[in-house]
Design a protein around this motif. Structure first.
Motif, PDB file in Angstrom:
ATOM      1  N   ASN A   3       0.870  -1.176   0.000  1.00 59.11           N
ATOM      2  CA  ASN A   3       0.000   0.000   0.000  1.00 59.11           C
ATOM      3  C   ASN A   3       0.905   1.224   0.000  1.00 59.11           C
ATOM      4  O   ASN A   3       1.877   1.285   0.751  1.00 59.11           O
ATOM      5  N   LEU A   4       0.552   2.190  -0.823  1.00 61.81           N
ATOM      6  CA  LEU A   4       1.309   3.432  -0.867  1.00 61.81           C
ATOM      7  C   LEU A   4       0.752   4.410   0.149  1.00 61.81           C
ATOM      8  O   LEU A   4      -0.369   4.242   0.649  1.00 61.81           O
ATOM      9  N   VAL A   5       1.506   5.458   0.453  1.00 60.15           N
ATOM     10  CA  VAL A   5       1.035   6.506   1.347  1.00 60.15           C
ATOM     11  C   VAL A   5      -0.176   7.148   0.676  1.00 60.15           C
ATOM     12  O   VAL A   5      -0.108   7.555  -0.488  1.00 60.15           O
ATOM     13  N   PRO A   6      -1.321   7.211   1.364  1.00 61.71           N
ATOM     14  CA  PRO A   6      -2.551   7.708   0.730  1.00 61.71           C
ATOM     15  C   PRO A   6      -2.459   9.172   0.314  1.00 61.71           C
ATOM     16  O   PRO A   6      -1.985  10.004   1.062  1.00 61.71           O
ATOM     17  N   GLU A   7      -2.930   9.432  -0.908  1.00 63.72           N
ATOM     18  CA  GLU A   7      -3.046  10.799  -1.409  1.00 63.72           C
ATOM     19  C   GLU A   7      -4.492  11.065  -1.820  1.00 63.72           C
ATOM     20  O   GLU A   7      -5.088  12.042  -1.414  1.00 63.72           O
ATOM     21  N   VAL A   8      -5.030  10.172  -2.655  1.00 59.60           N
ATOM     22  CA  VAL A   8      -6.389  10.333  -3.189  1.00 59.60           C
ATOM     23  C   VAL A   8      -7.137   9.020  -2.966  1.00 59.60           C
ATOM     24  O   VAL A   8      -7.673   8.447  -3.886  1.00 59.60           O
ATOM     25  N   GLY A   9      -7.148   8.530  -1.780  1.00 62.88           N
ATOM     26  CA  GLY A   9      -7.758   7.230  -1.530  1.00 62.88           C
ATOM     27  C   GLY A   9      -6.682   6.164  -1.459  1.00 62.88           C
ATOM     28  O   GLY A   9      -5.485   6.446  -1.458  1.00 62.88           O
ATOM     29  N   ASP A  10      -7.134   4.919  -1.416  1.00 63.13           N
ATOM     30  CA  ASP A  10      -6.191   3.814  -1.309  1.00 63.13           C
ATOM     31  C   ASP A  10      -5.539   3.536  -2.657  1.00 63.13           C
ATOM     32  O   ASP A  10      -6.225   3.416  -3.676  1.00 63.13           O
ATOM     33  N   GLN A  11      -4.230   3.423  -2.644  1.00 59.25           N
ATOM     34  CA  GLN A  11      -3.472   3.057  -3.839  1.00 59.25           C
ATOM     35  C   GLN A  11      -2.448   2.019  -3.434  1.00 59.25           C
ATOM     36  O   GLN A  11      -1.959   2.015  -2.302  1.00 59.25           O
ATOM     37  N   TYR A  12      -2.125   1.155  -4.387  1.00 61.01           N
ATOM     38  CA  TYR A  12      -1.092   0.178  -4.090  1.00 61.01           C
ATOM     39  C   TYR A  12      -0.114   0.098  -5.246  1.00 61.01           C
ATOM     40  O   TYR A  12      -0.375   0.538  -6.361  1.00 61.01           O
ATOM     41  N   LEU A  13       1.040  -0.462  -4.932  1.00 59.16           N
ATOM     42  CA  LEU A  13       2.113  -0.621  -5.900  1.00 59.16           C
ATOM     43  C   LEU A  13       2.470  -2.095  -5.979  1.00 59.16           C
ATOM     44  O   LEU A  13       2.641  -2.751  -4.954  1.00 59.16           O
ATOM     45  N   GLN A  14       2.524  -2.594  -7.195  1.00 57.39           N
ATOM     46  CA  GLN A  14       3.028  -3.946  -7.407  1.00 57.39           C
ATOM     47  C   GLN A  14       4.232  -3.816  -8.326  1.00 57.39           C
ATOM     48  O   GLN A  14       4.137  -3.258  -9.417  1.00 57.39           O
ATOM     49  N   VAL A  15       5.357  -4.308  -7.858  1.00 58.83           N
ATOM     50  CA  VAL A  15       6.593  -4.169  -8.614  1.00 58.83           C
ATOM     51  C   VAL A  15       7.357  -5.487  -8.598  1.00 58.83           C
ATOM     52  O   VAL A  15       7.377  -6.196  -7.591  1.00 58.83           O
ATOM     53  N   VAL A  16       7.932  -5.827  -9.746  1.00 60.50           N
ATOM     54  CA  VAL A  16       8.787  -7.005  -9.861  1.00 60.50           C
ATOM     55  C   VAL A  16      10.176  -6.495 -10.232  1.00 60.50           C
ATOM     56  O   VAL A  16      10.325  -5.692 -11.153  1.00 60.50           O
ATOM     57  N   LEU A  17      11.177  -6.967  -9.490  1.00 59.30           N
ATOM     58  CA  LEU A  17      12.543  -6.477  -9.650  1.00 59.30           C
ATOM     59  C   LEU A  17      13.479  -7.573 -10.113  1.00 59.30           C
ATOM     60  O   LEU A  17      13.303  -8.741  -9.791  1.00 59.30           O
ATOM     61  N   SER A  18      14.512  -7.146 -10.818  1.00 66.87           N
ATOM     62  CA  SER A  18      15.690  -7.971 -11.088  1.00 66.87           C
ATOM     63  C   SER A  18      16.879  -7.154 -10.631  1.00 66.87           C
ATOM     64  O   SER A  18      16.921  -5.942 -10.845  1.00 66.87           O
ATOM     65  N   VAL A  19      17.826  -7.796  -9.993  1.00 58.77           N
ATOM     66  CA  VAL A  19      19.032  -7.100  -9.566  1.00 58.77           C
ATOM     67  C   VAL A  19      20.227  -7.663 -10.317  1.00 58.77           C
ATOM     68  O   VAL A  19      20.322  -8.864 -10.562  1.00 58.77           O
ATOM     69  N   GLU A  20      21.114  -6.774 -10.704  1.00 58.52           N
ATOM     70  CA  GLU A  20      22.361  -7.174 -11.367  1.00 58.52           C
ATOM     71  C   GLU A  20      23.453  -7.222 -10.305  1.00 58.52           C
ATOM     72  O   GLU A  20      23.644  -6.264  -9.559  1.00 58.52           O
ATOM     73  N   LEU A  21      24.155  -8.348 -10.242  1.00 63.71           N
ATOM     74  CA  LEU A  21      25.203  -8.529  -9.247  1.00 63.71           C
ATOM     75  C   LEU A  21      26.582  -8.352  -9.883  1.00 63.71           C
ATOM     76  O   LEU A  21      26.762  -8.577 -11.088  1.00 63.71           O
ATOM     77  N   ASP A  22      27.552  -7.989  -9.041  1.00 64.67           N
ATOM     78  CA  ASP A  22      28.892  -7.759  -9.541  1.00 64.67           C
ATOM     79  C   ASP A  22      29.596  -9.051  -9.952  1.00 64.67           C
ATOM     80  O   ASP A  22      30.406  -9.062 -10.863  1.00 64.67           O
ATOM     81  N   GLU A  23      29.264 -10.153  -9.279  1.00 69.55           N
ATOM     82  CA  GLU A  23      29.860 -11.451  -9.629  1.00 69.55           C
ATOM     83  C   GLU A  23      28.904 -12.575  -9.229  1.00 69.55           C
ATOM     84  O   GLU A  23      28.065 -12.408  -8.351  1.00 69.55           O
ATOM     85  N   ALA A  24      29.031 -13.702  -9.872  1.00 71.70           N
ATOM     86  CA  ALA A  24      28.111 -14.821  -9.660  1.00 71.70           C
ATOM     87  C   ALA A  24      28.097 -15.343  -8.217  1.00 71.70           C
ATOM     88  O   ALA A  24      27.027 -15.675  -7.702  1.00 71.70           O
ATOM     89  N   PRO A  25      29.224 -15.459  -7.514  1.00 72.97           N
ATOM     90  CA  PRO A  25      29.178 -15.958  -6.133  1.00 72.97           C
ATOM     91  C   PRO A  25      28.348 -15.099  -5.176  1.00 72.97           C
ATOM     92  O   PRO A  25      27.923 -15.572  -4.127  1.00 72.97           O
ATOM     93  N   SER A  26      28.093 -13.861  -5.539  1.00 76.03           N
ATOM     94  CA  SER A  26      27.280 -12.992  -4.674  1.00 76.03           C
ATOM     95  C   SER A  26      25.834 -13.447  -4.609  1.00 76.03           C
ATOM     96  O   SER A  26      25.093 -13.049  -3.715  1.00 76.03           O
ATOM     97  N   GLN A  27      25.432 -14.302  -5.529  1.00 76.02           N
ATOM     98  CA  GLN A  27      24.051 -14.782  -5.562  1.00 76.02           C
ATOM     99  C   GLN A  27      23.724 -15.578  -4.302  1.00 76.02           C
ATOM    100  O   GLN A  27      22.617 -15.473  -3.772  1.00 76.02           O
ATOM    101  N   ALA A  28      24.662 -16.346  -3.782  1.00 76.57           N
ATOM    102  CA  ALA A  28      24.433 -17.119  -2.558  1.00 76.57           C
ATOM    103  C   ALA A  28      24.234 -16.190  -1.358  1.00 76.57           C
ATOM    104  O   ALA A  28      23.349 -16.411  -0.521  1.00 76.57           O
ATOM    105  N   THR A  29      25.030 -15.129  -1.291  1.00 82.61           N
ATOM    106  CA  THR A  29      24.890 -14.162  -0.203  1.00 82.61           C
ATOM    107  C   THR A  29      23.541 -13.470  -0.275  1.00 82.61           C
ATOM    108  O   THR A  29      22.877 -13.269   0.744  1.00 82.61           O
ATOM    109  N   LEU A  30      23.130 -13.126  -1.473  1.00 83.62           N
ATOM    110  CA  LEU A  30      21.834 -12.486  -1.672  1.00 83.62           C
ATOM    111  C   LEU A  30      20.709 -13.403  -1.195  1.00 83.62           C
ATOM    112  O   LEU A  30      19.781 -12.959  -0.512  1.00 83.62           O
ATOM    113  N   ALA A  31      20.797 -14.672  -1.526  1.00 78.66           N
ATOM    114  CA  ALA A  31      19.763 -15.629  -1.130  1.00 78.66           C
ATOM    115  C   ALA A  31      19.706 -15.789   0.391  1.00 78.66           C
ATOM    116  O   ALA A  31      18.617 -15.887   0.977  1.00 78.66           O
ATOM    117  N   MET A  32      20.865 -15.787   1.056  1.00 77.83           N
ATOM    118  CA  MET A  32      20.893 -15.937   2.516  1.00 77.83           C
ATOM    119  C   MET A  32      20.269 -14.735   3.215  1.00 77.83           C
ATOM    120  O   MET A  32      19.639 -14.879   4.255  1.00 77.83           O
TER     121      MET A  32
END
Length: 188
Positions: free
Chosen positions: A88-117
């Motif tokens: 839910n977003l901070v109300p301005e004109v009634g109730d509003q919501y945000l749905q967002v799907v993200l992808s993150v780019e990592l500096d190196e492949a081994p960082s993926q395990a740290t991200l998952a943890m």
């Protein structure tokens, strides 16, 4: 004949006066250009107002080559898709919501395990950040780009907590996340 000699003498005297004036004008122009260039250089370089401790200079020197090594050794980019966020977003004109799907780019492949943890902490921090926004802040391209930078900082802070220098200033972590990409962005 006396009259003919007089104009010739005056012409000879007038030429040196003009060349002296021209020389003075050229010298002044060069001095002004040099002063302007020096002033511009000082303005662009920050004027040296901030003095760094020896430790801070050493830290900066160590960090810069490390980044270059990572970039040089890195193969193809590593992307990680995160689960969708719906807040839910901070109300301005009634109730509003945000749905967002993200992808993150990592500096190196081994960082993926740290991200998952660290994913529970990352999801918490990103959810709190998203729910503190207003829809009007996120409508423009600049708003979305700023949000992506804030999410990147939040994720990197969740993985590597920020540190403080000797002055007590907070140094943001560099972290493994290079960029945040929106694959879906819906405001209702």
């Amino acid at each position: 004949m006396a009259k003919d000699n007089k104009p010739a003498e005056e012409g000879a005297e007038a030429a040196p006066k003009k060349s002296k004036k021209l020389l003075i004008i050229i010298v002044l122009a060069v001095v002004l250009l040099a002063a302007g260039g020096a002033g511009a250089f000082l303005m662009m370089s920050g004027g040296g107002d901030e003095e760094l401790d020896e430790d801070e200079v050493a830290e900066q020197a160590e960090k810069k080559p490390a980044k270059k090594k990572k970039k040089a050794d890195a193969g193809p980019p590593t992307f990680v898709n995160l689960d969708p966020f719906t807040v839910n977003l901070v109300p301005e004109v009634g109730d509003q919501y945000l749905q967002v799907v993200l992808s993150v780019e990592l500096d190196e492949a081994p960082s993926q395990a740290t991200l998952a943890m660290m994913m529970p902490r990352i999801r918490n921090n990103v959810t709190l950040l998203l729910s503190s926004k207003k829809a009007s802040e996120l409508q423009s391209k600049e708003g979305k780009e700023q949000l992506a930078a804030e999410i990147q900082t939040e994720i990197n802070s969740a993985i590597e907590p920020p540190t403080k220098n000797k002055r007590g200033e907070i140094i943001p972590p560099e972290g493994p996340v290079v960029s945040v990409l929106f694959t879906s962005f819906i405001i209702q």
